[in-house]
Design an enzyme around this catalytic site. Structure first.
Site, PDB file in Angstrom:
ATOM      1  N   THR A 302       0.837  -1.206   0.000  1.00 45.31           N
ATOM      2  CA  THR A 302       0.000   0.000   0.000  1.00 45.31           C
ATOM      3  C   THR A 302       0.869   1.251   0.000  1.00 45.31           C
ATOM      4  O   THR A 302       0.612   2.209  -0.738  1.00 45.31           O
ATOM      5  CB  THR A 302      -0.930  -0.001   1.224  1.00 45.31           C
ATOM      6  OG1 THR A 302      -1.721  -1.188   1.227  1.00 45.31           O
ATOM      7  CG2 THR A 302      -1.838   1.216   1.228  1.00 45.31           C
ATOM      8  N   GLN A 332      -6.255  -1.998  -2.369  1.00 37.89           N
ATOM      9  CA  GLN A 332      -5.509  -0.811  -1.964  1.00 37.89           C
ATOM     10  C   GLN A 332      -4.704  -0.246  -3.146  1.00 37.89           C
ATOM     11  O   GLN A 332      -3.863  -0.944  -3.727  1.00 37.89           O
ATOM     12  CB  GLN A 332      -4.556  -1.117  -0.808  1.00 37.89           C
ATOM     13  CG  GLN A 332      -5.261  -1.449   0.491  1.00 37.89           C
ATOM     14  CD  GLN A 332      -5.513  -2.927   0.682  1.00 37.89           C
ATOM     15  OE1 GLN A 332      -5.630  -3.671  -0.288  1.00 37.89           O
ATOM     16  NE2 GLN A 332      -5.608  -3.359   1.927  1.00 37.89           N
ATOM     17  N   GLN A 354     -10.227   2.319  -3.357  1.00 40.84           N
ATOM     18  CA  GLN A 354      -9.823   2.014  -1.987  1.00 40.84           C
ATOM     19  C   GLN A 354      -8.492   2.688  -1.666  1.00 40.84           C
ATOM     20  O   GLN A 354      -7.542   2.617  -2.453  1.00 40.84           O
ATOM     21  CB  GLN A 354      -9.695   0.504  -1.791  1.00 40.84           C
ATOM     22  CG  GLN A 354      -9.346   0.104  -0.364  1.00 40.84           C
ATOM     23  CD  GLN A 354      -9.422  -1.393  -0.127  1.00 40.84           C
ATOM     24  OE1 GLN A 354      -9.909  -2.139  -0.967  1.00 40.84           O
ATOM     25  NE2 GLN A 354      -8.974  -1.835   1.035  1.00 40.84           N
ATOM     26  N   ASP A 355      -8.434   3.373  -0.500  1.00 42.49           N
ATOM     27  CA  ASP A 355      -7.190   4.006  -0.010  1.00 42.49           C
ATOM     28  C   ASP A 355      -6.686   5.115  -0.933  1.00 42.49           C
ATOM     29  O   ASP A 355      -5.489   5.207  -1.223  1.00 42.49           O
ATOM     30  CB  ASP A 355      -6.089   2.954   0.181  1.00 42.49           C
ATOM     31  CG  ASP A 355      -6.360   2.017   1.342  1.00 42.49           C
ATOM     32  OD1 ASP A 355      -7.428   2.143   1.967  1.00 42.49           O
ATOM     33  OD2 ASP A 355      -5.515   1.161   1.617  1.00 42.49           O
ATOM     34  N   ASP A 376     -12.256   3.187   2.920  1.00 43.85           N
ATOM     35  CA  ASP A 376     -11.176   3.804   3.718  1.00 43.85           C
ATOM     36  C   ASP A 376     -10.393   4.821   2.892  1.00 43.85           C
ATOM     37  O   ASP A 376      -9.169   4.884   2.964  1.00 43.85           O
ATOM     38  CB  ASP A 376     -10.205   2.723   4.226  1.00 43.85           C
ATOM     39  CG  ASP A 376     -10.895   1.609   4.980  1.00 43.85           C
ATOM     40  OD1 ASP A 376     -11.976   1.849   5.544  1.00 43.85           O
ATOM     41  OD2 ASP A 376     -10.356   0.485   4.994  1.00 43.85           O
ATOM     42  N   ARG A 444     -14.185   3.974  10.131  1.00 45.01           N
ATOM     43  CA  ARG A 444     -14.019   2.786  10.964  1.00 45.01           C
ATOM     44  C   ARG A 444     -12.609   2.795  11.542  1.00 45.01           C
ATOM     45  O   ARG A 444     -11.685   3.384  10.958  1.00 45.01           O
ATOM     46  CB  ARG A 444     -14.287   1.503  10.180  1.00 45.01           C
ATOM     47  CG  ARG A 444     -13.373   1.262   8.981  1.00 45.01           C
ATOM     48  CD  ARG A 444     -13.659  -0.077   8.338  1.00 45.01           C
ATOM     49  NE  ARG A 444     -12.796  -0.335   7.191  1.00 45.01           N
ATOM     50  CZ  ARG A 444     -12.611  -1.548   6.661  1.00 45.01           C
ATOM     51  NH1 ARG A 444     -13.215  -2.605   7.183  1.00 45.01           N
ATOM     52  NH2 ARG A 444     -11.828  -1.707   5.611  1.00 45.01           N
ATOM     53  N   TRP A 446      -9.147   1.803  12.107  1.00 47.25           N
ATOM     54  CA  TRP A 446      -8.064   0.988  11.576  1.00 47.25           C
ATOM     55  C   TRP A 446      -7.118   0.538  12.695  1.00 47.25           C
ATOM     56  O   TRP A 446      -6.643  -0.584  12.709  1.00 47.25           O
ATOM     57  CB  TRP A 446      -7.320   1.799  10.516  1.00 47.25           C
ATOM     58  CG  TRP A 446      -6.174   1.104   9.846  1.00 47.25           C
ATOM     59  CD1 TRP A 446      -6.018  -0.249   9.681  1.00 47.25           C
ATOM     60  CD2 TRP A 446      -5.040   1.713   9.243  1.00 47.25           C
ATOM     61  NE1 TRP A 446      -4.852  -0.510   8.994  1.00 47.25           N
ATOM     62  CE2 TRP A 446      -4.230   0.677   8.723  1.00 47.25           C
ATOM     63  CE3 TRP A 446      -4.625   3.033   9.098  1.00 47.25           C
ATOM     64  CZ2 TRP A 446      -3.029   0.930   8.067  1.00 47.25           C
ATOM     65  CZ3 TRP A 446      -3.441   3.295   8.429  1.00 47.25           C
ATOM     66  CH2 TRP A 446      -2.651   2.250   7.928  1.00 47.25           C
TER      67      TRP A 446
END
Length: 538
Positions: A302, A332, A354-355, A376, A444, A446
């Site tokens: 990531t 990611q 994502q990310d 996220d 949320r 992590w």
């Protein structure tokens, strides 16, 4: 009385006197380990410091940091040995993960050296800076370990290096807890939120952005004289952004402006830690576009997937789109990763799934930016404020749901978190037409002490009534801090929000103000030097 009897009586008398004085000595020597998360490690570390009772608290912290530096160097040496001696057995994922660790160790050493420099110079004036760099040093260790998440069922070499990394993070954690005891010069009350964003200048930027830099960020492009120009058509000094960055001076103390003309630049760009005080200026969102597609599914970590990665202190960007085009099935895939202290982004767009935006560490500010993603898509462990931004949830895969934030605070003493103020939180056009088919949440946890606040923002109807989502069962629900303050819009109703111990509807303006630019990222000391507008308070 014989000579032996005389000496024995003298020794007995000395022992009695010392035993009587011992409580007094204990009272005059403060217990520096009080409040640390790892008191036994703290005590053993301090036991090696000569003349401990005669040293000031900053000197004790410096000695602890010196011990930590040695532990970091040992960890770096081990990772280097694995890369050299076992290269034949390493797949690309492990190679990327180990190289990530080496980069993060190097940054950690720089941060520890900076902390000792500030503590030696004027600890009461630089306490917020010390807390910031020590917080980042902890984050680096866990980022290193996160890189092994997709390395086989056993995590590869993670097991071989994990104990040493956790030892480093605990040493830094103890130094961080001790540093929080240092009295600030002006003796202002301790702020338990994102300490140190400072005040805001009249034009809406934290004051650590200088007046000159504020003018650069707000001035028309044609009114700014860049140091170099990047143009795909060959009309500038360079045809790639990476070449312009490589040619920029190292460790510059003055602003170095790279103007990037309209066009699509298909490249991965890294602004290394030696490239300080750089500024990217584009021709506008959707006009100057930097685009790549690294992702975890294709073998990258990531951390290494970012289209643009920025580490050099004092970085500024305006009027640019950064995109990771890997798509939702590649998991990611970071568009922008930032580990640059005192960095600011104005009128930029970050596009991914994502990310999307990795706010990795240190102090960051985003103003009038657009962020697009699914899972996220704003994540990391910086002390970061988003102000007057548009946050857009996109259409995910059919088996996915949207989560705006995943904050990664590992230690309760870290001065980090995500603050979202006066922003628009809504659906992108592709999600809007199928919004009822997907659940969307504000965030949320992590990591265990995850901290995120939405305040004075417009929350659209896509936000699920519960508002927030668990990461894994009851993990972090008692230790996180999630807050909402005076939001508006159909998604802002808190009646059916989660009932976690760490969640709260903030009703106090005083509590909410601790998450503003003025109190969270030392804005009064650095944003005033840029031309990025900001609001200091609520």
């Amino acid at each position: 009385m014989t000579t032996m009897q005389f000496l024995s009586s003298k020794l007995l008398f000395a022992c009695i006197v010392f035993s009587l004085l011992l409580p007094l000595l204990a009272l005059t020597a403060p217990d520096h380990c009080d409040g640390t998360l790892y008191p036994e490690l703290c005590a053993s570390t301090l036991s090696t410091i000569p003349d401990l009772h005669y040293k000031s608290l900053p000197e004790v912290i410096c000695a602890t940091i010196n011990t930590t530096e040695s532990a970091v160097r040992i960890s770096a040496k081990n990772c280097t040995n694995y890369l050299k001696q076992r290269s034949y057995s390493l797949d690309s994922r492990q190679r990327y993960a180990l190289n990530d660790c080496l980069e993060l160790f190097s940054e950690t050493l720089d941060e520890l050296i900076l902390a000792t420099s500030d503590l030696s110079a004027n600890p009461s004036s630089y306490v917020d800076d010390v807390l910031t760099v020590l917080s980042a040093a902890i984050t680096n260790q866990y980022t290193c370990l996160d890189g092994f998440a997709y390395v086989g069922h056993d995590g590869g070499y993670r097991r071989a290096i994990e104990s040493r990394l956790r030892h480093v993070s605990r040493l830094v954690s103890n130094a961080l807890a001790m540093a929080k005891k240092i009295q600030r010069r002006q003796r202002t009350p301790r702020r338990e939120a994102l300490e140190g964003y400072g005040k805001m200048a009249a034009d809406g930027f934290p004051t650590w952005v200088s007046k000159k830099d504020r003018r650069l960020l707000q001035a028309p492009v044609n009114a700014t004289t860049p140091n170099v120009t990047v143009a795909k058509d060959g009309s500038g000094d360079f045809t790639t952004i990476s070449a312009a960055v490589a040619a920029a001076p190292s460790k510059s103390k003055t602003r170095y402006v790279i103007y990037i003309k309209a066009g699509a630049y298909m490249e991965n760009v890294e602004v290394e830690k030696s490239k300080t005080n750089l500024m990217f200026i584009g021709d506008g969102i959707g006009k100057t576009v930097v685009k790549a597609s690294r992702n975890v599914v294709d073998g990258f970590t990531t951390f290494r997937s970012a289209t643009v990665a920025v580490v050099g202190t004092g970085f500024l960007m305006r009027d640019i789109t950064i995109e990771n085009s890997a798509g939702p099935s590649k998991h990611q895939a970071v568009a922008l990763r930032v580990g640059a202290d005192l960095s600011a982004f104005y009128k930029c767009s970050f596009v991914g799934y994502q990310d999307t935006l990795y706010v990795h560490s240190l102090r960051q500010f985003y103003r009038e930016c657009d962020v697009y993603g699914t899972i996220d898509f704003i994540f990391g462990n910086a002390a970061v404020v988003f102000q007057n931004c548009n946050l857009y949830a996109r259409k995910p895969n059919s088996n996915q749901q949207n989560i705006f934030t995943a904050q990664g605070r590992e230690d309760p003493n870290q001065n980090t978190g995500i603050s979202i103020q006066n922003c628009k939180v809504t659906a992108a056009s592709d999600l809007a037409v199928v919004q009822s088919s997907f659940r969307t949440y504000l965030g949320r946890p992590w990591k265990e002490y995850s901290r995120t606040v939405f305040m004075q923002s417009f929350l659209d109807s896509l936000i699920a009534p519960a508002g927030w989502l668990e990461w894994n069962g009851s993990f972090a629900l008692s230790t996180l801090y999630y807050g909402e303050y005076m939001n508006r819009g159909p998604g802002s109703d808190t009646t059916n929000r989660v009932q976690w111990p760490g969640y709260k509807v903030i009703t106090s303006a005083s509590e909410a103000s601790t998450f503003t630019v003025g109190n969270f990222i030392q804005g009064d000391q650095w944003l005033v030097s840029t031309s990025v507008p900001f609001n200091s308070g609520l």
